[in-house]
Write an enzyme that holds these catalytic residues in place. Sequence first.
Site, PDB file in Angstrom:
ATOM      1  N   THR A   1      16.632 -19.720   1.960  1.00  0.00           N
ATOM      2  CA  THR A   1      17.980 -20.054   1.257  1.00  0.00           C
ATOM      3  C   THR A   1      18.522 -21.589   1.604  1.00  0.00           C
ATOM      4  O   THR A   1      18.867 -22.363   0.883  1.00  0.00           O
ATOM      5  CB  THR A   1      18.819 -19.012   1.704  1.00  0.00           C
ATOM      6  OG1 THR A   1      18.470 -17.788   0.986  1.00  0.00           O
ATOM      7  CG2 THR A   1      20.331 -19.274   1.006  1.00  0.00           C
TER       8      THR A   1
ATOM      9  N   ASN B   1      10.852 -12.797  -7.896  1.00  0.00           N
ATOM     10  CA  ASN B   1      10.719 -11.794  -6.770  1.00  0.00           C
ATOM     11  C   ASN B   1      11.249 -10.508  -6.972  1.00  0.00           C
ATOM     12  O   ASN B   1      11.012  -9.439  -6.309  1.00  0.00           O
ATOM     13  CB  ASN B   1      11.931 -12.300  -5.524  1.00  0.00           C
ATOM     14  CG  ASN B   1      13.296 -12.362  -6.221  1.00  0.00           C
ATOM     15  OD1 ASN B   1      13.421 -12.513  -7.272  1.00  0.00           O
ATOM     16  ND2 ASN B   1      14.247 -12.045  -5.356  1.00  0.00           N
TER      17      ASN B   1
ATOM     18  N   GLN C   1       7.663 -16.119  -2.665  1.00  0.00           N
ATOM     19  CA  GLN C   1       6.985 -14.903  -3.118  1.00  0.00           C
ATOM     20  C   GLN C   1       5.576 -14.897  -3.244  1.00  0.00           C
ATOM     21  O   GLN C   1       4.953 -13.994  -3.491  1.00  0.00           O
ATOM     22  CB  GLN C   1       7.873 -14.218  -3.853  1.00  0.00           C
ATOM     23  CG  GLN C   1       9.117 -13.454  -3.726  1.00  0.00           C
ATOM     24  CD  GLN C   1       8.908 -12.377  -2.782  1.00  0.00           C
ATOM     25  OE1 GLN C   1       7.800 -12.142  -2.063  1.00  0.00           O
ATOM     26  NE2 GLN C   1       9.932 -11.723  -2.376  1.00  0.00           N
TER      27      GLN C   1
ATOM     28  N   THR D   1      18.580 -28.062  17.700  1.00  0.00           N
ATOM     29  CA  THR D   1      17.246 -28.038  18.555  1.00  0.00           C
ATOM     30  C   THR D   1      16.325 -27.096  17.605  1.00  0.00           C
ATOM     31  O   THR D   1      16.732 -26.236  17.008  1.00  0.00           O
ATOM     32  CB  THR D   1      17.637 -27.546  19.883  1.00  0.00           C
ATOM     33  OG1 THR D   1      18.512 -28.134  20.604  1.00  0.00           O
ATOM     34  CG2 THR D   1      16.421 -27.276  20.837  1.00  0.00           C
TER      35      THR D   1
ATOM     36  N   CYS E   1      18.579  -8.181  -1.874  1.00  0.00           N
ATOM     37  CA  CYS E   1      19.817  -8.953  -1.927  1.00  0.00           C
ATOM     38  C   CYS E   1      20.986  -8.224  -3.146  1.00  0.00           C
ATOM     39  O   CYS E   1      22.043  -8.048  -2.805  1.00  0.00           O
ATOM     40  CB  CYS E   1      19.710 -10.409  -2.483  1.00  0.00           C
ATOM     41  SG  CYS E   1      18.726 -11.358  -1.272  1.00  0.00           S
TER      42      CYS E   1
END
Lengths: 385, 385
Positions: free
Chosen positions: B74, B141, B180, B238, B326
């Site tokens: 994403t 997907n 995917q 980081t 989702c």
Amino acid sequence: MNKEVIYLDHAAATPVDRKVLAAMQPFLSDAFYNPSAPYAPAIEVRKAYERAKQTIASTFGASADDIVMTAGATESINLAFHSISGHVVVTSIEHHAVLEAAKRHEHTVVEVDGKGMVDPEVVRRAIRDDTELVSVALANNEIGTVQPLRAIAEVVKTEREKRLQQGSDVPIYLHTDASQGVGQLDVHVSRLGVDLMTLNAAKIYGPKQVGLLWAAHSVSLQPQINGGGQERGLRSGTENVAGVIGFAKAIELAAEHRVHEAERLRKLRDDMQVKLLEAFPEAVVSGHPKHRLASYLHISFPSVDAERVLFILESSGVLVATGSACAANKGTRSHVLEAIGLEPSVADGSLRITLGHLSDETTCRKAVELIIEAVRREYSRTGVL
Amino acid sequence: MNKEVIYLDHAAATPVDRKVLAAMQPFLSDAFYNPSAPYAPAIEVRKAYERAKQTIASTFGASADDIVMTAGATESINLAFHSISGHVVVTSIEHHAVLEAAKRHEHTVVEVDGKGMVDPEVVRRAIRDDTELVSVALANNEIGTVQPLRAIAEVVKTEREKRLQQGSDVPIYLHTDASQGVGQLDVHVSRLGVDLMTLNAAKIYGPKQVGLLWAAHSVSLQPQINGGGQERGLRSGTENVAGVIGFAKAIELAAEHRVHEAERLRKLRDDMQVKLLEAFPEAVVSGHPKHRLASYLHISFPSVDAERVLFILESSGVLVATGSACAANKGTRSHVLEAIGLEPSVADGSLRITLGHLSDETTCRKAVELIIEAVRREYSRTGVL
């Protein structure tokens, strides 16, 4: 951790606590399910994730609904700044993430004093009618100075009330990056008086790239990363379940041991400071003598090349920093040391010593001896002393 | 993994491979150093991190310098879209991350055919003079249809050459989210012909919230998250050392076993498909019969309530999805199934079965029996058949 190594750079990174790793482990193996999937084992994962968020939020007096999990402090800071459009006020010693995020706005950088303290009155004067965000780190990441956030919050509150009276609808918020403070200071959001707070798991013996942004109800966050609508639509992407559960354990442990650990580190740090100043009376300790993280000892040896000292120390197994990890490797002088007015010849001889779980009396005593030896060697090489 | 569970939702999440976890482990404990710190043990961590990036890039014919590590697909998608300012072309069956990112631009959504295939000619017609990005997922997907990316790349290339001749300096790039596909398809960037590619560790038995964006030299990425300047200034924070090292091991394993694994899954999948269609000749299998991920079986039982089937199956230990994780939990009908023109009464009876490492002949045979039983039970309850 290699046993011969004396690690004095806890501000740069901390090892993941064994208890934290143990808490994460199931969610890297058996409980790997996508928390948005509809079947019971995935719902269990979702619940564990939400519980972890609640645990985290509880440690600073907040609710799980008011935190957005991110991939670390830098993302959290960027999200905070992304959520406002007006003028911003930051200090000259903020982390690069804050300074860079501020550059995307009209911004004012306020100066600090020689101890790295922000004067709330200076903040007040920097606030304009269109200022929407003031961002001040709770504790500076190079010299450890702890800011008078409560007083700065009062300044922001006064401005907010003034605007209300004047009929202005420009909001103003106070954001703090409390990443470096959370293991040693009280970061209860109401007591700090902030509207937005950034935290980071990696500084408190949690995993890297796990952070959060807390926002008060009054703040309307604007997502930077859109997609599946996770984190209440404020930060999409399949949740870092193991990471967040690790963060929860880490912050729980940090909150539990905070007072005792700060006291322990303060004694170790003060002892090191006394001994180093005895050996080198010309050395300069930076940061506020009183309002400073207990784990921090930022000390400069005038005319010494800190990089050389660092390498000598490394060969004896002592790991210290010359500045923050972000700046140190770029060959540029620290903007924090410039801001507090340290002469270049002093700044260039700086070591940042930060204590933590891996520090104890034995290692600190040994470290002081080795630091004294290394600095003496450099002084005798250059013939300065 | 609970032994009684038959997991058929590998598209939603995969367990971290034991070898992946073993590769990560040292970087969560002993080798915890900040890769930007200047001492040797940290430099070793930096080297291991860079090596991991090189390993990852090599698997798809790229160089470590051209990938930006992110916190998942994403974020990568958002970064790709954030880097361009003009018009974008996406397909109607893209992941929500692409559709949401597209909304921040002038955009055209191109339709797909009943098998979920994108026609390169339709893409060509959607491209405008100010189109800067075309984004098409390698494999869908929900239904697993694999797109003719090479042909779409030709369309983009032709447009680029036309602009060059016309003296236009508006760039045009092709982005693909290959998350995917990576464990089963060839994702070599030159062979795909793409300019930008998103990948995700969590879909190939790596850790969650670890992804990357690859960009060709010609693409000038614009950072969304600013700060310490990590990832060549394109994504600060980081580094997720353990996560990226896990990703490297995961993608190495995926590349090594890709052909064999796709073949194995195809047999298992085809066998399930044959048996389910034998039992329910009225069932509808979605996705392209040939150009489809080997692991995917999207099957709809007209007039059946898939949610009820899902819960019956769950009580027998079989975990399947009704759609992508989702969308599935939001009570909205899948935009993918709408786009391929599935009638609501068919779409509502859909199961997304996705196979993977946890699938074998025994579990698949058992799963088919239990699915047949569950669907029959629903049919007899509603009296439809």
